[in-house]
Design an enzyme around this catalytic site. Structure first.
Site, mmCIF file in Angstrom:
data_model
loop_
_atom_site.group_PDB
_atom_site.id
_atom_site.type_symbol
_atom_site.label_atom_id
_atom_site.label_comp_id
_atom_site.label_asym_id
_atom_site.label_seq_id
_atom_site.Cartn_x
_atom_site.Cartn_y
_atom_site.Cartn_z
ATOM 1 N N ASP A 68 0.823 -1.212 0.000
ATOM 2 C CA ASP A 68 0.000 0.000 0.000
ATOM 3 C C ASP A 68 0.861 1.267 0.000
ATOM 4 O OD1 ASP A 68 -2.353 1.390 -0.066
ATOM 5 O OD2 ASP A 68 -2.749 1.240 2.082
ATOM 6 N N ASN A 104 -10.837 -2.881 -5.552
ATOM 7 C CA ASN A 104 -10.035 -1.911 -6.320
ATOM 8 C C ASN A 104 -10.625 -1.568 -7.697
ATOM 9 O OD1 ASN A 104 -6.882 -3.062 -4.917
ATOM 10 N ND2 ASN A 104 -8.056 -1.251 -4.364
#
Ligand code: IPE
Ligand code: IPE
Ligand code: MG
Length: 242
Positions: free
Chosen positions: A23, A71
């Site tokens: 991330d 996502n």
């Protein structure tokens, strides 16, 4: 199998399975005034070096969270850039092959481009007998989606009269997850300062240790990985016992 000697020292017993939530790519790019896709490109490069290092540390399984079922909410341009990176990297997996690393994928492949699916199959097939380490890539992966998929498989067996509902065990649910034959997570590393799982291996992380750091994923180096491993080695895991 004989215990592997870790590059961190012969008295180190590294975790068998490490999960990495990659991330912070977007913020890394933003900090430099670049489009987000440059952050993903930098993050992908980093994934290669951390994988090779993990083998030297003596890790048996390393899973990278590359794209979640959530996502898809991102702008199409960003999703396309990420998918292109997957294809590019699967064209260049020779160095993992040379390192005797097996590659597996977890997640729902049916929504991915056929060309990407074909490369995934080819990579798994080519590397299936390699045993230095297993690299698992979570692409279009969601922990809830995975459990749902397992439950549907068992429901089909019940419907066919092959299984009684009261005979369903944790073990059966587990065997029908995408991670069949992959052990549970020992350690989850999440860079970028967020302290959450974001639907990553929620079943397999039931007794995992967590390691968070503010470093953004493209800046996360092998020495940061070592720090996480050494921190893990100091933990006292009880699994509900005393
Ligand atoms: C992680 O980086 C990569 C993916 C989720 C594909 P992000 O893109 O989430 O980066 P931030 O969190 O926006 O910085
Ligand atoms: C988790 O990161 C997914 C991956 C790293 C692939 P996100 O950036 O999508 O997670 P949230 O939205 O901050 O929870
Ligand atoms: Mg993020």
């Amino acid at each position: 199998m004989a215990r592997k000697i870790s590059c961190l020292g012969d008295n180190i017993i590294p975790p068998a399975h490490v999960g990495v939530i990659m991330d912070g790519n977007g913020r890394w790019a933003k900090k430099r005034g670049l489009p987000r896709k440059f952050g993903h490109r930098e993050g992908a490069k980093n994934f290669r070096s951390i994988t090779k290092h993990a083998k030297a540390v003596g890790i048996d399984y390393i899973t990278f969270y590359a794209f979640s079922t959530e996502n898809w909410k991102r702008p199409k341009e960003e999703v396309d850039a990420i998918m292109d990176l997957f294809e590019k990297y699967l064209d260049e997996v020779e160095d993992f092959i040379e390192e005797n690393i097996r590659i597996r994928f977890i997640g729902d492949r049916s929504q991915l481009k056929p060309s990407l699916q074909a490369k995934m199959r080819h990579t798994e097939e080519t590397s299936k007998d390699f045993d230095a380490m297993t690299l698992v890539l979570a692409i279009n992966y969601g922990g809830r989606d995975e459990i749902c998929h397992s439950v549907k498989t068992l429901a089909e067996q019940v419907k066919r009269g092959e299984l009684e509902p009261q005979d369903i065990t944790e073990d059966m649910i587990e065997r029908n997850l995408y991670t069949e034959e992959i052990p549970p997570l020992d350690l989850v590393i999440r860079p970028s300062g967020e302290q959450r799982l974001s639907n990553f291996m929620i079943w397999q992380a039931a007794y995992a240790e967590f390691y968070y750091t503010n470093i953004l994923w493209p800046d996360f180096r092998v020495n940061d990985f070592d720090k996480a491993i050494l921190d893990f080695c100091e933990r006292n895991r009880r699994f509900g016992g005393i």
